[in-house]
Write a protein that holds these residues in place. Structure first.
Motif, PDB file in Angstrom:
ATOM      1  N   MET A  55      -8.509  -8.676   2.559  1.00 31.04           N
ATOM      2  CA  MET A  55      -7.085  -8.480   2.809  1.00 31.04           C
ATOM      3  C   MET A  55      -6.771  -6.989   2.664  1.00 31.04           C
ATOM      4  SD  MET A  55      -3.847 -10.219   0.815  1.00 31.04           S
ATOM      5  CE  MET A  55      -4.432  -9.730  -0.810  1.00 31.04           C
ATOM      6  N   VAL A  56      -5.967  -6.467   3.572  1.00 32.54           N
ATOM      7  CA  VAL A  56      -5.567  -5.065   3.526  1.00 32.54           C
ATOM      8  C   VAL A  56      -4.091  -4.969   3.165  1.00 32.54           C
ATOM      9  CG1 VAL A  56      -5.361  -2.900   4.817  1.00 32.54           C
ATOM     10  CG2 VAL A  56      -7.259  -4.454   5.301  1.00 32.54           C
ATOM     11  N   LEU A  57      -3.786  -4.229   2.101  1.00 31.01           N
ATOM     12  CA  LEU A  57      -2.412  -3.912   1.725  1.00 31.01           C
ATOM     13  C   LEU A  57      -2.215  -2.427   2.004  1.00 31.01           C
ATOM     14  CD1 LEU A  57      -2.409  -5.689  -1.767  1.00 31.01           C
ATOM     15  CD2 LEU A  57      -1.618  -6.631   0.402  1.00 31.01           C
ATOM     16  N   SER A  58      -1.187  -2.083   2.767  1.00 33.39           N
ATOM     17  CA  SER A  58      -1.055  -0.678   3.158  1.00 33.39           C
ATOM     18  C   SER A  58       0.393  -0.226   3.135  1.00 33.39           C
ATOM     19  CB  SER A  58      -1.637  -0.460   4.560  1.00 33.39           C
ATOM     20  OG  SER A  58      -0.857  -1.133   5.532  1.00 33.39           O
ATOM     21  N   SER A  59       0.557   1.086   3.057  1.00 36.77           N
ATOM     22  CA  SER A  59       1.887   1.680   3.150  1.00 36.77           C
ATOM     23  C   SER A  59       2.355   1.602   4.599  1.00 36.77           C
ATOM     24  CB  SER A  59       1.850   3.131   2.679  1.00 36.77           C
ATOM     25  OG  SER A  59       0.938   3.893   3.466  1.00 36.77           O
TER      26      SER A  59
END
Length: 270
Positions: A55-59
């Motif tokens: 999973m990618v969490l990004s600004s």
């Protein structure tokens, strides 16, 4: 948008310190309602690596410029290496002109299959595994914020940033992964372990070119060899380094690992 007591609107959902913006009525009797929008919540059931690998969490600047397909490509290229994936995704975002001064941040969560996650080894076996020594070879690239920003191999100070060091090692990992795909490995476990003792041609080339550790000056199969490291020896490099090293199988290349010496990629050779 939210509105304050005067009726002015702003794109924040809450305010700290200003009582006039607080509460369901704006915090001031007679003022208009604070919130004008309704939060949106979405739920996705995760499959713990059966269908969802990471999973990618990004600004926002990253999410607006890097597509989901780009994230999937990075995840496939650096499978099981969340730090390398996050660096690759963030690097792609920073290449866009509109992100020149933006805060580009990504966090990658790698999902472990359920059979690896549940029911760990018995306590006694786990204690023995923790006490095991491992033999490692590595490539280390220093950066200006590490404990000793000096290259002892080439005799020069280090001025590159951490991001530049990580980018160099992601390129090295990419080349090592490609070499591994093109190399036949023995199905016999004992032969595979013996093969891991000898550095590959690509590793020898990259270690000579990149590594800023005196172990890069060793000859033959000893090039880049850190020797046997006990649990205590691993922790001298820091908890991140130790945890990364312990997770490796023989012959396997690691994710990027930090220590006060710089950024490493590690291969367990015994």
């Amino acid at each position: 948008l939210v509105s304050g007591p005067s009726g002015a609107s702003t794109s924040v959902s809450r305010s700290l310190g200003d009582r006039a913006w607080k509460g369901p009525d704006g915090g001031v009797p007679g003022s208009i309602k604070l919130l004008k929008g309704t939060p949106e919540t979405r739920v996705t059931d995760l499959s713990w690596a059966e269908r969802h690998q990471f999973m990618v969490l990004s600004s926002a600047p990253v999410a607006q410029t890097v597509t989901p397909d780009d994230c999937i490509s990075a995840g496939a290229e650096f499978h099981g290496k969340p730090r390398a994936i996050a660096g690759e995704v963030t690097s792609k975002a920073s290449e866009f002109p509109q992100n020149a001064s933006a805060q580009c941040t990504s966090v990658v969560v790698h999902f472990i299959p359920k059979d690896e996650k549940a029911g760990g080894p018995p306590a006694a076996k786990k204690a023995r595994k923790e006490a095991e020594s491992v033999r490692l070879r590595h490539i280390v690239v220093k950066h200006r914020d590490c404990g000793q920003p000096f290259d002892p191999v080439r005799g020069r100070p280090i001025v590159r940033s951490r991001e530049e060091a990580e980018a160099m090692l992601r390129t090295a990992l990419r080349e090592l992964n490609q070499e591994a795909k093109n190399t036949k490995t023995s199905m016999d476990a004992s032969k595979a372990k013996l093969a891991a003792l000898q550095p590959s041609p690509k590793y020898v080339s990259l270690c000579k070119e990149l590594s800023e550790c005196t172990t890069a000056q060793k000859g033959g199969g000893m090039m880049g060899d850190l020797g046997w490291l006990s649990n205590e020896g691993l922790h001298r490099f820091g908890p991140s380094f130790a945890e990364t090293a312990k997770s490796l199988g023989v012959g396997q290349w690691s994710d990027l690992a930090s220590s006060e010496h710089g950024i490493h990629i590690l291969q367990r050779i015994a």
